[in-house]
Design an enzyme around this catalytic site. Structure first.
Site, PDB file in Angstrom:
ATOM      1  N   SER A 201       0.905  -1.088   0.071  1.00  0.00           N
ATOM      2  CA  SER A 201      -0.145   0.089  -0.091  1.00  0.00           C
ATOM      3  C   SER A 201       0.875   1.327   0.121  1.00  0.00           C
ATOM      4  O   SER A 201       1.869   1.441  -0.806  1.00  0.00           O
ATOM      5  CB  SER A 201      -0.988  -0.009   1.243  1.00  0.00           C
ATOM      6  N   ASP A 446      -8.614  -6.215  -4.741  1.00  0.00           N
ATOM      7  CA  ASP A 446      -8.243  -5.023  -4.135  1.00  0.00           C
ATOM      8  C   ASP A 446      -9.307  -4.052  -4.171  1.00  0.00           C
ATOM      9  O   ASP A 446      -9.860  -3.563  -5.136  1.00  0.00           O
ATOM     10  CB  ASP A 446      -7.042  -4.340  -4.371  1.00  0.00           C
ATOM     11  N   HIS A 492      -7.191  -5.742  -0.122  1.00  0.00           N
ATOM     12  CA  HIS A 492      -6.058  -4.941  -0.129  1.00  0.00           C
ATOM     13  C   HIS A 492      -4.954  -5.413   0.805  1.00  0.00           C
ATOM     14  O   HIS A 492      -5.203  -5.145   1.833  1.00  0.00           O
ATOM     15  CB  HIS A 492      -6.614  -3.558   0.306  1.00  0.00           C
TER      16      HIS A 492
END
Ligand SMILES: *[C@@H]1O[C@H](CO)[C@@H](O)[C@H](O)[C@H]1NC(C)=O
Ligand SMILES: *[C@@H]1O[C@H](CO)[C@@H](O)[C@H](O)[C@H]1NC(C)=O
Ligand SMILES: *[C@@H]1O[C@H](CO)[C@@H](O)[C@H](O)[C@H]1NC(C)=O
Ligand SMILES: *[C@@H]1O[C@H](CO)[C@@H](O)[C@H](O)[C@H]1NC(C)=O
Ligand SMILES: *[C@@H]1O[C@H](CO)[C@@H](O)[C@H](O)[C@H]1NC(C)=O
Ligand SMILES: *[C@@H]1O[C@H](CO)[C@@H](O)[C@H](O)[C@H]1NC(C)=O
Ligand SMILES: *[C@@H]1O[C@H](CO)[C@@H](O)[C@H](O)[C@H]1NC(C)=O
Ligand SMILES: *[C@@H]1O[C@H](CO)[C@@H](O)[C@H](O)[C@H]1NC(C)=O
Ligand SMILES: *[C@@H]1O[C@H](CO)[C@@H](O)[C@H](O)[C@H]1NC(C)=O
Ligand SMILES: *[C@@H]1O[C@H](CO)[C@@H](O)[C@H](O)[C@H]1NC(C)=O
Ligand SMILES: *[C@@H]1O[C@H](CO)[C@@H](O)[C@H](O)[C@H]1NC(C)=O
Ligand SMILES: *[C@@H]1O[C@H](CO)[C@@H](O)[C@H](O)[C@H]1NC(C)=O
Ligand SMILES: [Ca+2]
Length: 581
Positions: A201, A446, A492
């Site tokens: 991320s 995601d 995610h």
């Protein structure tokens, strides 16, 4: 008693290794003596009095996405440095393995959201592979302080130093100091210290910020679901809300959840294996008509409020009972299409079908009994704080915010932070020349950073690095040192509870180490089912652009070349005149 125990320990282990024990080197004086010298990094002065150490023995970590369960010892060292003439203070922490477990490796770790580190969550991932593992506070006034808390000096006045530190500078300092500290701490003379990075991320973006700038910093980097193309990425969090406002329909969360469940059920078998995992969201996009979900009944029990630091939380909600409406499907379809401006030009890409619609989560107003827009957290902070320079984390409303406004915010932030946060520099020649390897992965479901964002960057690098080669030639050439893996069903930076049988690449650092140190190329990526009835099952993940397809009634997985599917992942952002990498 104490003396007798120490002598016994030396007698037992000292003869074999001649190495120090963790307990006797994890001392303030030893760490101070191991600090990089004053002239090691021009512009940086380390404060030896700031050194704090403590040994942690026999600690156990379990249930992590990014590394397997383990029990280990380490020395926890923290110190501070300042930038000459600035009077600031930046704190770094390094966990050092026991000397007998040290394997000549260093690992930098990154953060998430607007945090530059992940607390102590990522560091064990280095220790268990014999690496010293480091993190930084970025100079933001404490390890728990995020970038946004120090970004403004006053309304309208940017603390540009914090932007450069968050953008890339703090990480370069973290690894430069960390590698030197490691060499001195372990008395390394001419032995090669392998240097790695692991983050997901925002942590994935931080990794790319270094790979793009500092060619010889790392031998290998793991960059998961990177939050790069920062201005586009942050702004796109607002797109779902603007879709709802534009269409004039605010679906109860349960209605969108039902559309997702129906999508998963319909698209699951398209990959050749009915296992609850949509391994081919591209085939889903090509073959599934989302309109078929209209009329399906949905029900969700009442919920209490919850918070999510990396996205919109959810307010308390009443029980939701209804049937999927054509309007909700229109909202979902428009979100999946991605942002286009009022002239029909594409400004950005979107999530894959089968991802949950987190950015579209509506909020219940108990006074009116109606559902309304809930402005995305990270999305709203972008224009409010980082473009308009107001000390606030949100927008008052989405009034007057149109698709064109979002396009303009993307462009404005792109220009403003092109050299710091955008992080899409596509020419990786210095890194490649230095022999570096990148293992880039992204969950195919995601719901916070669109999967196609990673594909787009990979394709930008391929085209810039190998302009004269065919698609297949350039893909192969790039694959020698930079490989992208789309993780079936994954959310995610994590396994996905809605597709529990999907694999997750939990042993990435082991794979990267094998690639860097033994030249074992990850043709496919090792992964493990991390939840549900098949927990522990091993699977392989195909490298982009090959796509998984199960044959023999779901018993054999092949990585296939499928041009029609590949084409669904390729985008031209014609709303902008300059290329968007
Ligand atoms: C490590 O901790 C476990 C429990 O977590 C304990 O069973 C074991 O004896 C400990 N080992 C040592 C060497 O202290
Ligand atoms: C590591 O050291 C830092 C700084 O002294 C401290 O705040 C932190 O709690 C320590 N962590 C562990 C696990 O000992
Ligand atoms: C911004 O607002 C927060 C409270 O929301 C406050 O603590 C902080 O001091 C403010 N910062 C500036 C630079 O005004
Ligand atoms: C490094 O060398 C010093 C001096 O010989 C010694 O005291 C120390 O234990 C050594 N450190 C390690 C990690 O072996
Ligand atoms: C979607 O499926 C999950 C199980 O995978 C279930 O827990 C959830 O209630 C379903 N949602 C709706 C709206 O049907
Ligand atoms: C879905 O339904 C909408 C509204 O009826 C229609 O405009 C659209 O073309 C349909 N899409 C597909 C793929 O059938
Ligand atoms: C949902 O509504 C339908 C139709 O009004 C009703 O038959 C059903 O019992 C309701 N379900 C629940 C769980 O309340
Ligand atoms: C800074 O901007 C915020 C958001 O508009 C506002 O609430 C705050 O009062 C402003 N602070 C000052 C000192 O003007
Ligand atoms: C929105 O636009 C209207 C009409 O152009 C204008 O009067 C109003 O001030 C705007 N509101 C905001 C919050 O910008
Ligand atoms: C690509 O081909 C062009 C024209 O044939 C040539 O001028 C250029 O130098 C080549 N570029 C590379 C990177 O090989
Ligand atoms: C990857 O998986 C293969 C097959 O199970 C195994 O032989 C290999 O050791 C694994 N590699 C790593 C780095 O764990
Ligand atoms: C295919 O696999 C499914 C699920 O494992 C099983 O139920 C079915 O019997 C298999 N079909 C054949 C022809 O083997
Ligand atoms: Ca499947």
């Amino acid at each position: 008693m104490r003396v007798a125990f120490s002598s016994l320990a030396v007698a037992a282990f000292g003869a074999l290794t001649h190495a120090a024990t963790l307990a006797n080197i994890c001392a303030k004086s030893y760490a101070q003596a191991s600090l990089p010298s004053d002239d090691f990094y021009p512009g940086i002065t380390i404060d030896p009095t700031s050194v704090v150490t403590n040994a942690v023995l026999n600690t156990t970590v379990t249930g992590q996405n990014m590394y397997p369960d383990a029990t280990f010892d380490y020395c926890n060292v923290t110190f501070a440095y300042s930038h000459t003439g600035r009077g600031d203070q930046v704190y770094v922490t390094y966990w050092l393995p026991a000397p007998s477990n040290f394997q000549n490796r260093y690992l930098s770790t990154g953060g998430g959201g607007l945090a530059i580190n992940s607390g102590s969550m990522s560091l064990p991932g280095g220790i268990i592979y014999g690496a010293v593992a480091g993190l930084t506070d970025g100079g933001f006034g404490g390890f728990n302080n995020q970038f946004d808390s120090v970004f403004l000096i006053q309304n309208g006045t940017v603390n540009w130093e914090s932007v450069f530190m968050f953008g890339y500078q703090a990480h370069h300092e973290l690894s430069s100091l960390g590698k030197e500290f490691t060499k001195k701490f372990f008395n390394m003379s001419n032995t090669k210290l392998y240097s790695y990075y692991q983050g997901c991320s925002e942590g994935g973006r931080e990794g790319w910020s270094q790979v793009q700038r500092f060619g010889d910093e790392w031998d290998g980097a793991i960059t998961g679901a990177p939050a790069f193309r920062f201005s586009h990425q942050q702004t796109q969090h607002l797109y779902s809300g603007v879709v709802e406002k534009t269409i004039g329909y605010y679906p109860p969360p349960c209605e969108l959840a039902k559309i997702v469940n129906e999508t998963i059920a319909a698209c699951d078998p398209l990959d050749g294996k009915t296992d609850g995992v949509v391994s081919r969201t591209d085939l889903c996009q090509l073959n599934f008509n989302i309109n078929s979900t209209v009329g399906k009944p949905y029900y969700c029990a009442a919920t209490v409020a919850s918070q999510n630091p990396f996205g919109p939380g959810s307010a308390a909600a009443p029980a939701q009972n209804g049937t999927v409406s054509a309007q909700a499907v229109a909202v979902a379809a428009e979100i999946l299409k991605g942002l286009h401006d009022s002239q029909g030009r594409r400004a950005y890409l979107s999530y894959q079908p089968a991802a949950t619609f987190d950015d579209a989560t509506t909020q219940y107003d108990s006074a009116t009994g109606a559902w309304g827009v809930q402005i995305s957290g990270l999305g709203a902070e972008w224009p409010a704080r980082f473009l308009q320079l107001k000390n606030t984390s949100t927008l008052a409303s989405l009034n007057n915010v149109t698709y064109d406004t979002l396009r303009d915010w993307m462009l404005q932030g792109w220009q403003m932070y092109q050299d710091t946060l955008q992080t899409t520099w596509p020419d990786l020649t210095p890194f490649h020349k230095a022999g570096g390897k990148v293992l880039h992965f992204h969950g195919e479901s995601d719901n916070s950073i669109p999967t196609a964002s990673s594909v787009h960057y990979h394709e930008s690098v391929r085209k810039i690095m190998y302009p004269n080669m065919s698609f297949n030639q350039s893909t192969a050439a790039l694959g020698d040192w930079y490989r992208l893996f789309l993780v079936p069903g994954a959310a995610h930076c994590a396994a996905n509870p809605l597709q529990p049988n999907g694999p997750f690449p939990q042993t990435n650092l082991a794979v990267l180490i094998d690639w860097v140190e033994k030249n074992i190329v990850p043709t496919t990526l090792n992964a493990t089912v991390l939840q549900g009835p098949y927990i522990g099952t091993k699977q392989q993940i195909c490298a982009w652009p090959l796509r998984p397809m199960w044959t023999n009634n779901g018993t054999i997985m092949e990585c296939q070349y499928d041009q029609a599917s590949i084409n669904t992942w390729l985008y031209d952002f014609d709303a902008f005149k300059q290329p968007v990498y």
